[in-house]
Scaffold this active site. Structure first.
Site, PDB file in Angstrom:
ATOM      1  N   ALA A 125      13.196   0.598   4.050  1.00  0.00           N
ATOM      2  CA  ALA A 125      13.395   1.983   4.440  1.00  0.00           C
ATOM      3  C   ALA A 125      14.671   2.488   3.752  1.00  0.00           C
ATOM      4  O   ALA A 125      15.751   1.951   3.982  1.00  0.00           O
ATOM      5  CB  ALA A 125      13.524   2.102   5.956  1.00  0.00           C
ATOM      6  N   GLU A 192       3.085  -0.004   3.558  1.00  0.00           N
ATOM      7  CA  GLU A 192       3.432  -1.156   2.734  1.00  0.00           C
ATOM      8  C   GLU A 192       3.308  -2.462   3.520  1.00  0.00           C
ATOM      9  O   GLU A 192       2.764  -3.447   3.015  1.00  0.00           O
ATOM     10  CB  GLU A 192       4.859  -1.009   2.198  1.00  0.00           C
TER      11      GLU A 192
END
Length: 251
Positions: A125, A192
């Site tokens: 992130a 992902e």
């Protein structure tokens, strides 16, 4: 008074015209010879230059390939030595028991996969993991690990999702850098992570979160083994991951 003879004047004019045409043809032929001479000389120089460039390029490519072979040999030897040290505890960096079990599973799984363009796909992130992810990528690549990393791999102007999907397909393994923002379940990270879980070759790296936080976030992770920046530096974690994902082709 002499008589005006028009035929004689016309004949002289034709003769002058023929002479002028002949002179022009001779001038054109001479000019063409000069042009041909210049063209031949230019071609000779271009051919000589191309031969030099071709020879130089072949040498550069040969030197580069030789350097790559040396670097690959060095990396394989370094990784083999690193593996020995990590498993024997003969250096300052060593696997804990859960880490070694994870590394052994990853090493076995990666060795059974077809070769890919990337050794691993780094998922993170950006809001709170960008700096650590960049440092981890750099440390891994210094150890010879080919890392798919969005800031480097994604080409502007093309579909980001398609490029990411291609990277996920091409990578033999995955690293999930788990941070507080990652555990909030953002769209890209969830996408992902879902793809990486399908590989059965996933390496969790925890940063500013605990294994208990990860347990609360998701029960779909294959296990709670992983590496954490609370225990090791990014450089040491990179060494542990490199030893797991790089398989010596000679073995």
């Amino acid at each position: 008074m002499a008589r005006f003879n028009s035929n004689q004047i016309k004949q002289k004019m034709r003769q002058a015209e023929q002479k002028l045409k002949q002179q022009m043809r001779q001038a054109e032929q001479k000019l063409q010879r000069e042009v041909d001479k210049v063209n031949r000389e230019n071609k000779r120089k271009v051919d000589a230059y191309n031969r030099r460039v071709d020879s130089h390029n072949r040498k550069v490519i040969s030197d580069y390939n030789s350097e790559v072979r040396k670097r690959n040999t060095h990396n394989r030897q370094a990784i083999a030595e690193l593996n020995r040290q990590l498993r024997s505890g003969s250096s300052g960096v060593r696997y804990t028991e859960p880490e070694q079990q994870l590394a052994d599973r990853v090493h076995t799984a990666v060795g059974q996969l077809d070769p890919r363009e990337y050794d691993t796909f780094l998922s993170y992130a950006r809001i709170d993991g960008g700096d650590v992810a960049s440092a981890l990528r750099e440390a891994l690549e210094e150890l010879g690990v080919a890392v798919w990393f969005d800031e480097v791999a994604i080409i502007p102007g093309r579909s980001q999702s398609l490029q990411m999907d291609a990277g996920l397909r091409k990578a033999r393994s995955g690293i999930a850098l788990l941070t507080p923002a990652y555990l909030t379940g953002r769209f890209w990270t969830e996408r992902e992570l879902g793809a990486l879980l399908g590989k059965n070759v996933l390496i969790p790296v925890l940063h500013n979160v605990t294994f208990e936080d990860v347990r609360k976030y998701s029960g779909i992770l294959p296990d709670l083994a992983g590496f954490t920046t609370e225990q090791d530096s990014v450089e040491d974690i990179a060494k542990k991951i490199a030893a797991a994902v790089i398989v010596d082709e000679a073995v």
